[in-house]
Scaffold this active site. Structure first.
Site, PDB file in Angstrom:
ATOM      1  N   CYS A 415       1.245  -1.267   0.402  1.00 28.74           N
ATOM      2  CA  CYS A 415       0.089   0.147   0.139  1.00 28.74           C
ATOM      3  C   CYS A 415       1.017   1.016   0.349  1.00 28.74           C
ATOM      4  CB  CYS A 415      -1.408   0.141   1.164  1.00 28.74           C
ATOM      5  SG  CYS A 415      -0.337  -0.465   2.726  1.00 28.74           S
ATOM      6  N   HIS A 459      -2.739   0.906   6.786  1.00 26.40           N
ATOM      7  CA  HIS A 459      -2.969   0.234   5.838  1.00 26.40           C
ATOM      8  C   HIS A 459      -2.588   1.793   4.748  1.00 26.40           C
ATOM      9  CE1 HIS A 459      -4.028  -0.596   1.853  1.00 26.40           C
ATOM     10  NE2 HIS A 459      -4.831  -0.112   2.001  1.00 26.40           N
ATOM     11  N   ASP A 475      -8.767   3.559  -3.261  1.00 22.58           N
ATOM     12  CA  ASP A 475      -7.970   2.951  -2.883  1.00 22.58           C
ATOM     13  C   ASP A 475      -7.425   1.548  -4.186  1.00 22.58           C
ATOM     14  OD1 ASP A 475      -6.209   0.904  -1.205  1.00 22.58           O
ATOM     15  OD2 ASP A 475      -8.034   0.711  -0.029  1.00 22.58           O
TER      16      ASP A 475
END
Length: 667
Positions: A415, A459, A475
């Site tokens: 991420c 994250h 995302d």
């Protein structure tokens, strides 16, 4: 001429070293594993090498300098709680090198008792408390052993459990007063003083993100927060726990815009759906809070910044609870100020030329900036990531052009890489964007019905600003095709090893117990104290009434202490206990011994009143006098105890009981 120092015998030395090691153990568990292992190894080697004679002075000095240098190097010469505790552990590890005499043993135990208390500066959990109590118990028992050795007490070879029982008897004397002070003594809303900060940060979200820094965090399965929902909970895929928002990019590192913390929260139009929940955060030593995306208001003791990051008024040095409400946004800051727009488009010059060129090509293909064209660029980037990229934690450290290397060369990362590259792409294409960090998902603990979020759930995602909608969450990590992920941090239950989940119920129960400990012990503050007696019908009591209640309870506890202390001597020996119980049995017959009455006089009086008991009682009395004043051996003492326990006087018949009264004799 001074008497020679009394040397430790092997049995006493084992007691001293075992107790010192038990005191050191909880402190080592709070230090970095590499440092703790090094200190523990040094302690074992020193204890073995100095068993018969002290180590040479030059070697002790070398060990001390080596350990101190190692501690300071690993802490980067930053002084804080953990640095001080590590130095204490290092000094305790080499103290056995000069522990030879009884005085040395007392010195080592005295210093070792500091270790459990130092542990509470780093962690106040139930495991730290249990290990600390064990270490303190063994240290006090070892001190008792040394006292027996010095006095030449004939009982110094008594079983170890008797020493431990003696220590816990002392604990039982003071425990009621300690509990009364903890639960009832009026607490201050804020402490009068604080403790130094830690030199090494706890695991958790920080105000920056740089390549490679998140790998350790995402491999850490320790608890970050617990959440109890009141009403419906969102789906785990929608659980985005918003933390620091990163605006500044220098080509390698993303950081927060600290000047935005004092700006009022941006306008938001929320959806009708909302979530009501209580969030319990583990200590981080920072002020950063997290909340379900997006919080609708700031809780008491915290404030919302312009970008909806939450900050506590005080550092989070202990577990804390926050009652929050959140709702998904329909429009998040639909009007973006020119200053903020420029800030959200800024990129450093001379970095990632291939990424900038690609984004500019996309802008020319899509046309001028507007809601539709900007959304088309966002979707184009997501399609590229979905079809050409993979997820992995095994990534090399990038060079100068980190985003170029990720997008055009490696095309694999986690991420941190996806969110950073996506925001750079958007900014280069003229779309305001920023990185948001926090946690995603969670695990529902069936014991207690709450959600558990761990550090491995950390994250990073992106937010882009689109005309008419404001900031929109994107995302890019979630766009990676599942079949392309070959090293994923998939959702998993605590304690799971591959497909084996047999230990998960144990971890569930352990975390539930830790949650209760945080609630009833660590979270017991002034507010909770005022609500303590609500179940008894007493509403919020003020400080004066609470102090009066504490004074009354403390008085009862002091009476308990005085009673136990007064009877401690006579109850500490089995012979005395058997003798006093014998007297209690005679007292039930009306023939009890008066407090001022010597044993022989009492036996003679009983003999006159009850001739049938005279011989047996006089024999027991002579045995007791010999034990008390002639110093009989342990074997004779054991025989006396058995005889005292077996003697059971019975009530006399009516004529026998009347005989002393006919002669005018007292009973």
């Amino acid at each position: 001429m001074a008497a020679p120092a009394l040397a430790l015998d092997p049995h006493s030395r084992v007691w001293v070293l075992l107790a010192a090691g038990a005191c050191l153990l909880p402190l080592l568990l709070q230090l970095p594993p590499t440092l703790a292992l090094g200190i523990a190894t040094a302690a074992l080697l020193v204890a073995a090498g100095s068993w018969r004679r002290p180590l040479p002075g030059w070697l002790r000095l070398l060990l001390a300098l080596t350990l101190v240098g190692t501690v300071l190097t690993m802490s980067r010469f930053a002084f804080g709680r953990d640095t001080g505790c590590a130095l204490l552990a290092a000094m305790l590890a080499i103290k056995p090198a000069e522990t030879i005499t009884l005085r040395d043993g007392r010195s080592l135990l005295g210093f070792a008792l500091f270790a459990p208390f130092a542990t509470f500066l780093l962690d106040q959990g139930p495991l730290a408390l249990a290990l600390g109590l064990l270490g303190a118990t063994l240290a006090l028992a070892a001190l008792l052993r040394l006292a027996e050795l010095e006095s030449g007490d004939s009982r110094q070879r008594r079983p170890p459990w008797r020493r431990l029982t003696a220590v816990w008897r002392l604990v039982a004397i003071g425990l009621p007063l300690a509990l009364a002070a903890f639960w009832l003594f009026p607490r201050l809303a804020t402490p009068l003083w604080g403790v130094p900060q830690r030199a090494l940060a706890r695991p958790g979200l920080s105000d920056h993100m740089a390549p490679g820094e998140w790998v350790e965090l995402m491999n850490d399965d320790s608890t970050a927060l617990r959440v109890q929902f009141f009403g419906p909970a969102p789906e785990p895929s929608q659980m985005y726990w918003r933390g620091p928002v990163l605006w500044n990019f220098d080509g390698r590192r993303w950081t927060q815009a600290t000047w935005l913390r004092g700006v009022a929260a941006a306008p938001v139009r929320s959806a009708a759906t909302h979530w009501d929940y209580e969030l319990e955060l583990e200590p981080t030593d920072r002020r950063q809070l997290v909340a379900l995306d997006l919080p609708t208001a700031e809780p008491a003791g915290a404030r919302l910044s312009l970008d909806y990051s939450l900050y506590s008024a005080r550092p989070l040095v202990a577990p804390s609870r926050w009652r929050l409400r959140s709702a998904p946004p329909l429009a998040f800051e639909p009007q973006l100020l020119r200053t903020l727009r420029r800030f959200a488009l800024a990129l450093p010059e001379g970095y990632n030329p291939r990424t900038v060129a690609l984004a500019q090509q996309w802008r020319r293909d899509a046309g001028p900036s507007n809601a539709a064209n900007d959304a088309a660029i966002v979707q184009r980037a997501m399609r590229m990531i979905r079809s050409e990229f993979a997820y992995t934690l095994a990534t090399p450290l990038p060079g100068r052009h980190a985003v170029d290397e990720f997008l055009f060369d490696t095309r694999a990362g986690f991420c941190e890489h996806f969110s950073s590259a996506f925001v750079v792409l958007m900014r280069a294409a003229g779309i305001p964007a920023r990185v948001v960090t926090g946690y995603v998902g969670g695990y529902r603990n069936p014991i207690g019905g709450y959600w558990l979020v761990r550090n491995s759930d950390a994250h990073a995602w992106a937010e882009v600003w689109l005309e008419g909608r404001g900031w929109v969450r994107v995302d890019p990590t979630a766009a990676v095709a599942p079949e392309r992920i070959y090293d994923t941090l998939a959702e998993r239950a605590p304690g799971a090893i591959g497909d084996f989940t047999g230990l998960t119920p144990v971890f569930d129960a352990g975390d539930w117990l830790r949650r209760g400990w945080n609630d009833f012990v660590l979270g017991f503050d002034a507010t909770r104290q005022r609500q303590l007696l609500r179940p008894l019908g007493l509403r919020d009591i003020d400080g004066g009434r609470l102090l009066a209640l504490f004074a009354g309870t403390a008085a009862l506890a002091l009476l308990w202490m005085a009673w136990l202390t007064a009877r401690a001597e006579r109850e500490s020996d089995p012979v005395l206990r058997a003798w006093h119980r014998l007297g209690a049995r005679y007292a039930r017959l009306g023939l009890g011994r008066a407090p001022h009455e010597p044993a022989g006089v009492w036996a003679a009086r009983v003999g006159r009143a009850r001739p049938d008991l005279a011989e047996a009682l006089q024999r027991l009395t002579r045995g007791f006098d010999d034990w008390r004043y002639a110093g009989v051996g342990p074997a004779s003492a054991r025989d006396l105890v058995r005889a005292l326990r077996r003697h059971r006087p019975r009530a006399a018949s009516a004529p026998a009981a009347a005989a002393p009264r006919q002669h005018g004799e007292s009973t």
